[in-house]
Design a protein around this motif. Structure first.
Motif, PDB file in Angstrom:
ATOM      1  N   THR B 216       0.842  -1.207   0.000  1.00  0.00           N
ATOM      2  CA  THR B 216       0.000   0.000   0.000  1.00  0.00           C
ATOM      3  C   THR B 216       0.866   1.243   0.000  1.00  0.00           C
ATOM      4  OG1 THR B 216      -1.188  -1.295   1.631  1.00  0.00           O
ATOM      5  CG2 THR B 216      -2.186   0.774   0.984  1.00  0.00           C
ATOM      6  N   LEU B 217       1.956   1.157   0.763  1.00  0.00           N
ATOM      7  CA  LEU B 217       2.876   2.288   0.826  1.00  0.00           C
ATOM      8  C   LEU B 217       3.382   2.629  -0.573  1.00  0.00           C
ATOM      9  CD1 LEU B 217       3.708   3.622   3.465  1.00  0.00           C
ATOM     10  CD2 LEU B 217       5.829   2.338   3.401  1.00  0.00           C
ATOM     11  N   TRP B 218       3.843   1.607  -1.318  1.00  0.00           N
ATOM     12  CA  TRP B 218       4.373   1.859  -2.673  1.00  0.00           C
ATOM     13  C   TRP B 218       3.254   2.299  -3.613  1.00  0.00           C
ATOM     14  CZ3 TRP B 218       8.456   2.210  -0.424  1.00  0.00           C
ATOM     15  CH2 TRP B 218       9.145   1.177   0.206  1.00  0.00           C
ATOM     16  N   LEU B 219       2.083   1.632  -3.499  1.00  0.00           N
ATOM     17  CA  LEU B 219       0.966   1.954  -4.385  1.00  0.00           C
ATOM     18  C   LEU B 219       0.597   3.424  -4.311  1.00  0.00           C
ATOM     19  CD1 LEU B 219      -1.692  -0.905  -4.151  1.00  0.00           C
ATOM     20  CD2 LEU B 219      -0.663   0.060  -6.206  1.00  0.00           C
ATOM     21  N   THR B 220       0.569   3.957  -3.080  1.00  0.00           N
ATOM     22  CA  THR B 220       0.151   5.339  -2.939  1.00  0.00           C
ATOM     23  C   THR B 220       1.262   6.297  -3.333  1.00  0.00           C
ATOM     24  OG1 THR B 220       0.713   5.100  -0.622  1.00  0.00           O
ATOM     25  CG2 THR B 220      -1.607   4.975  -1.192  1.00  0.00           C
ATOM     26  N   ARG B 221       2.507   5.871  -3.125  1.00  0.00           N
ATOM     27  CA  ARG B 221       3.626   6.775  -3.404  1.00  0.00           C
ATOM     28  C   ARG B 221       3.927   6.899  -4.891  1.00  0.00           C
ATOM     29  NH1 ARG B 221       6.689  10.460  -0.335  1.00  0.00           N
ATOM     30  NH2 ARG B 221       6.030  11.761  -2.023  1.00  0.00           N
ATOM     31  N   PHE B 222       3.978   5.751  -5.578  1.00  0.00           N
ATOM     32  CA  PHE B 222       4.499   5.759  -6.952  1.00  0.00           C
ATOM     33  C   PHE B 222       3.406   5.557  -7.986  1.00  0.00           C
ATOM     34  CE2 PHE B 222       8.040   3.937  -4.377  1.00  0.00           C
ATOM     35  CZ  PHE B 222       8.817   5.068  -4.400  1.00  0.00           C
ATOM     36  N   ASP B 223       2.171   5.988  -7.704  1.00  0.00           N
ATOM     37  CA  ASP B 223       1.135   5.663  -8.678  1.00  0.00           C
ATOM     38  C   ASP B 223       1.273   6.464  -9.969  1.00  0.00           C
ATOM     39  OD1 ASP B 223       0.476   7.937  -7.421  1.00  0.00           O
ATOM     40  OD2 ASP B 223      -1.663   7.518  -7.193  1.00  0.00           O
ATOM     41  N   HIS B 224       2.194   7.435  -9.984  1.00  0.00           N
ATOM     42  CA  HIS B 224       2.416   8.155 -11.239  1.00  0.00           C
ATOM     43  C   HIS B 224       3.604   7.594 -12.004  1.00  0.00           C
ATOM     44  CE1 HIS B 224      -0.636  10.848 -10.007  1.00  0.00           C
ATOM     45  NE2 HIS B 224       0.028  11.217  -8.934  1.00  0.00           N
ATOM     46  N   ALA B 225       4.320   6.673 -11.385  1.00  0.00           N
ATOM     47  CA  ALA B 225       5.490   6.104 -12.055  1.00  0.00           C
ATOM     48  C   ALA B 225       5.338   4.596 -12.122  1.00  0.00           C
ATOM     49  CB  ALA B 225       6.770   6.489 -11.314  1.00  0.00           C
ATOM     50  N   PRO B 226       4.584   4.102 -13.112  1.00  0.00           N
ATOM     51  CA  PRO B 226       4.216   2.681 -13.132  1.00  0.00           C
ATOM     52  C   PRO B 226       5.410   1.733 -13.136  1.00  0.00           C
ATOM     53  CG  PRO B 226       3.253   3.891 -15.005  1.00  0.00           C
ATOM     54  CD  PRO B 226       4.070   4.857 -14.248  1.00  0.00           C
ATOM     55  N   ILE B 233       6.748  -3.120  -5.993  1.00  0.00           N
ATOM     56  CA  ILE B 233       5.750  -4.092  -5.545  1.00  0.00           C
ATOM     57  C   ILE B 233       6.207  -5.505  -5.834  1.00  0.00           C
ATOM     58  CG2 ILE B 233       3.412  -4.953  -6.000  1.00  0.00           C
ATOM     59  CD1 ILE B 233       2.393  -2.347  -5.705  1.00  0.00           C
ATOM     60  N   GLY B 234       6.789  -5.675  -7.039  1.00  0.00           N
ATOM     61  CA  GLY B 234       7.293  -7.000  -7.381  1.00  0.00           C
ATOM     62  C   GLY B 234       8.308  -7.484  -6.369  1.00  0.00           C
ATOM     63  N   ALA B 235       9.277  -6.612  -6.047  1.00  0.00           N
ATOM     64  CA  ALA B 235      10.318  -6.994  -5.091  1.00  0.00           C
ATOM     65  C   ALA B 235       9.708  -7.316  -3.735  1.00  0.00           C
ATOM     66  CB  ALA B 235      11.339  -5.869  -4.969  1.00  0.00           C
ATOM     67  N   THR B 236       8.788  -6.451  -3.256  1.00  0.00           N
ATOM     68  CA  THR B 236       8.188  -6.661  -1.947  1.00  0.00           C
ATOM     69  C   THR B 236       7.438  -7.984  -1.894  1.00  0.00           C
ATOM     70  OG1 THR B 236       7.844  -4.284  -1.837  1.00  0.00           O
ATOM     71  CG2 THR B 236       6.715  -5.619  -0.199  1.00  0.00           C
ATOM     72  N   VAL B 237       6.626  -8.234  -2.946  1.00  0.00           N
ATOM     73  CA  VAL B 237       5.808  -9.448  -2.916  1.00  0.00           C
ATOM     74  C   VAL B 237       6.682 -10.690  -2.978  1.00  0.00           C
ATOM     75  CG1 VAL B 237       4.118 -10.778  -4.223  1.00  0.00           C
ATOM     76  CG2 VAL B 237       3.755  -8.354  -3.838  1.00  0.00           C
TER      77      VAL B 237
END
Lengths: 311, 400
Positions: B216-226, B233-237
């Motif tokens: 969620t942290l990454w989703l909200t932070r980088f939603d302009h830089a796909p 997200i890939g690394a985290t998951v």
């Protein structure tokens, strides 16, 4: 106020039902039942025999139905039969709770006045040497859980100095064998209540109306005793009430440590011996204590603090 | 055969000398901290508070003791000596068999108490902060929406939190940590079989939260830089699930594995402390949610989770850091409680609670008090250090 209490009571009953159901579910898991069958029947039962034993003793009825029956019986005051103690649970619980009641009474008698005194003394003049010393002292006592202070006190007063006894007894309470359990329990909660009292005292002492009283020329003693105390004690009241659930853990530790055979000792025994009915009875008491103190502290807080009552 | 003892003064000096790696590391940290104190923010200002400083030194002492345990400890944690008469030997006894001085005495199985306390610090200082961290992830992930949205989410989550808080801790432990409950049942899923028990389920639930939180942290932070978003997200998951498989299901390919006992203790402690975190995060969110910068972000059209994670959470860090220190101490106490009742880790384990429990039967005889007194003092000093540190941090954070 009435609807407030009613709403709280409703939530409390719901919580109690949820909690007792969780306990009921956990103690009735298959491995537990199997163990009961083996201890009650004989150790070398085959799986089929275990199954038929459980079947014939009603342990294989649907869980919800059994829980309902248990709940109705419990409300009527019949909590079943303790397999370990070979006694009805209700009577056994009542007796042990009585012993723990004596312990709790003395803990409160020692803990509450001392804690309030320390808190008020520390908080009335913030930042002085006395305040610092008392604050560090109360932090120290909250850092030592019962099983640590119990050991330290036993080592000092029983093993080394020989003034007190490290083993207690419910049938023969004397100063020698009862002091250690009481102070061990009292001192852990004391620091916590004292810190709360101090914080609320500091807040009150820096408020406008105290300044007004000072400017009017009221003596410092009168300010503390007549003006500040009443308001400063609202917050600690809730904390004291909420200490009961904490004390519950403390009771279990202290009673196990000093072999004082009260409620905590009973709970440990019930859990260790897989005594289902007794364990359920103990958890009913524990849950009831926690929830009712929460309720009392809520109501008391609202009663003591008119600002909340209006809302 | 009589065993020889060293004098009290020698016990004292040897105790200090044996901790040399700890002392040097503390010195390095403190000197480094002093030099860079203006850049350290809240932690830098700790140098002005004697109480906080004392706490910090005590905490650092145990942290570095845990890190350098294999240099400091003189014997393995479960190594027993076979020299006659050494069982329950008092502090300073010399083991004639191998000339090792047991400066804090030997226990009833002739193991070196000093080494066990040092090894124990490792267990305590891994489990307590890790469990607190997981509890924090759970509490933050659930507390933020409860405080921010309010309404039905809040009602349900608060009810659940109060439910767990109303559960007497000790009863919870007795119910969760019994061998009957932790016995895993294996479910065959074709490719592999999955172990299942209530603690595994609980741990499985709790360990999901760090992954959810970070995503969620990454989703909200980088939603302009796909591209960046996908990478993070890939690394985290991948890393998260890799660790997850090992921690929860004990998969062999994972980096960390937990014993069933440890998993149990971990799940019980996280369950016991996450409702508290939930409550404090919820309260802080309610408070901070009314600030102007939150209103500004709302007007800008930021999405709720962005506001929660990047506007509210950073501004709640002060109280959360203070509470975190206190909570690690509380977790240490919980862990000790488990050990005290013999519920926690294996009976051989040198964690302090188990050691206290082990030495308890001997505490009433003056010659064998050290068996339980020394781990008790160790536990107390660690918690005291954490509490003093929290107090110092609170004082310094209130100053401005």
């Amino acid at each position: 106020m009435f609807s407030f209490i009613l709403k709280r009571l409703g939530v409390m009953v719901l919580t109690a039902i949820c909690l007792t159901f969780i306990v009921f579910y956990l103690v009735n898991l298959d491995p537990n039942l199997e163990k009961i069958a083996k201890t009650q029947g004989n150790m070398r039962m085959t799986d089929e025999q275990v199954e038929s034993w459980l079947e014939s003793n009603g342990y294989r009825e649907p869980l919800i139905k059994r829980y309902g029956e248990w709940l109705i019986n419990t409300v009527q005051g019949d909590m079943g039969y303790s397999l370990r103690m070979q006694k009805p649970v209700t009577g056994e619980l009542g007796q042990r709770l009585g012993y723990t009641g004596i312990l709790m009474f003395w803990v409160m008698v020692v803990m509450v006045p001392m804690a309030l005194l320390i808190g008020v003394l520390a908080g009335m003049r913030e930042g002085t040497k006395l305040d610092r010393a008392l604050s560090v002292a109360s932090i120290t006592t909250t850092s030592a859980p019962e099983y640590v202070t119990g050991i330290i006190f036993t080592v000092i007063f029983a093993s080394t100095l020989g003034w007190l006894k490290g083993v207690s007894s419910v049938n023969n309470i004397t100063i020698e064998n009862f002091t250690l359990p009481v102070i061990t329990m009292a001192i852990y909660g004391m620091g916590y209540i004292a810190r709360m009292t101090r914080a609320s005292m500091v807040e009150v002492m820096s408020s406008q109306y105290i300044r007004t009283a000072r400017l009017k020329g009221v003596s410092f003693k009168n300010i503390v005793v007549k003006h500040a105390l009443r308001n400063a004690l609202i917050a600690p009241f809730t904390v004291i009430m909420l200490q009961f659930p904490w004390l519950l853990t403390g009771v279990v530790i202290v009673e196990a440590m000093f072999n004082y055979k009260g409620f905590g000792w009973l709970l440990v025994n019930a859990a260790a011996n897989n005594d289902i009915d007794l364990l359920l009875g103990c958890s009913v008491v524990a849950v009831f204590v926690v929830l009712s103190t929460q309720l009392i502290s809520d109501i008391g807080y609202a009663y003591l603090n008119p600002r909340i009552r209006v809302n | 055969m009589e065993n020889e003892y060293i004098s009290t003064f020698e016990i004292f000096t040897t105790s200090i000398i044996r901790f040399w790696p700890t002392w040097s590391a503390i010195a390095v940290v403190l000197i480094g901290g002093w030099i860079t104190r203006s850049k350290l923010g809240l932690f830098g200002r700790l140098f002005d508070s004697p109480v906080g400083m004392t706490g910090l030194i005590i905490v650092l002492f145990w942290i570095f003791t845990a890190i350098f345990a294999d240099i400091i400890a003189v014997m393995p944690s479960d190594a027993a000596s076979f020299t006659p008469g050494i069982k329950k030997g008092g502090p300073g006894i010399i083991d004639a068999g191998n000339n090792i001085i047991m400066i804090w005495g030997a226990d009833n199985l002739a193991r070196d108490i000093f080494s066990r306390v040092v090894w124990g610090s490792q267990i305590v200082l891994i489990i307590a902060p890790a469990a607190t961290a997981v509890a924090y992830m759970v509490g933050i992930t659930l507390g933020l929406p409860a405080g921010y949205f309010g309404g039905r989410i809040d009602t349900v989550l608060s009810f659940l939190a109060n439910l767990i808080l109303a559960f007497p801790v000790i009863l919870l432990f007795y119910l969760l940590v019994t061998p009957e409950i932790r016995q895993p049942v294996y479910y065959d899923l074709g490719l592999f079989s999955l172990p299942w028990s209530i603690p595994i389920g609980l741990a499985g639930f709790f360990f999901l939260f760090p992954i959810i939180f970070l995503c969620t942290l990454w989703l909200t932070r980088f939603d302009h830089a796909p591209k960046k978003l996908a990478m993070y997200i890939g690394a985290t998951v991948i890393i998260g699930l890799w660790i997850y498989a090992g921690l929860v299901f004990g998969a062999d390919f994972a980096p960390f594995n937990l014993e069933p006992n440890e998993l149990n203790v971990f799940a019980a402690v996280v369950l016991g402390s996450s409702p508290g975190v939930f409550r404090i995060v919820r309260g802080l969110t309610l408070d901070i949610g009314t600030r102007d910068y939150v209103a500004a972000a709302q007007t800008r059209g930021e999405r709720p989770w962005y506001i929660m994670l990047w506007e509210i959470l950073p501004n709640a860090r002060g109280p959360l850091i203070v509470d975190g220190c206190l909570r690690i101490g509380y977790t240490t106490i919980l862990l000790g409680t488990l050990g005290f009742f013999g519920l926690g880790l294996s009976p051989e384990s040198p964690d302090w609670g188990s050691m206290i429990n082990h030495g308890r039967p001997f505490v009433r005889v003056a010659s064998s008090i050290h068996l339980s007194l020394i781990p008790a003092l160790a536990l107390m000093t660690l918690v005291l250090g954490l509490n003093l540190l929290a107090d110092g941090l609170r004082e310094e954070s209130l100053r401005d």
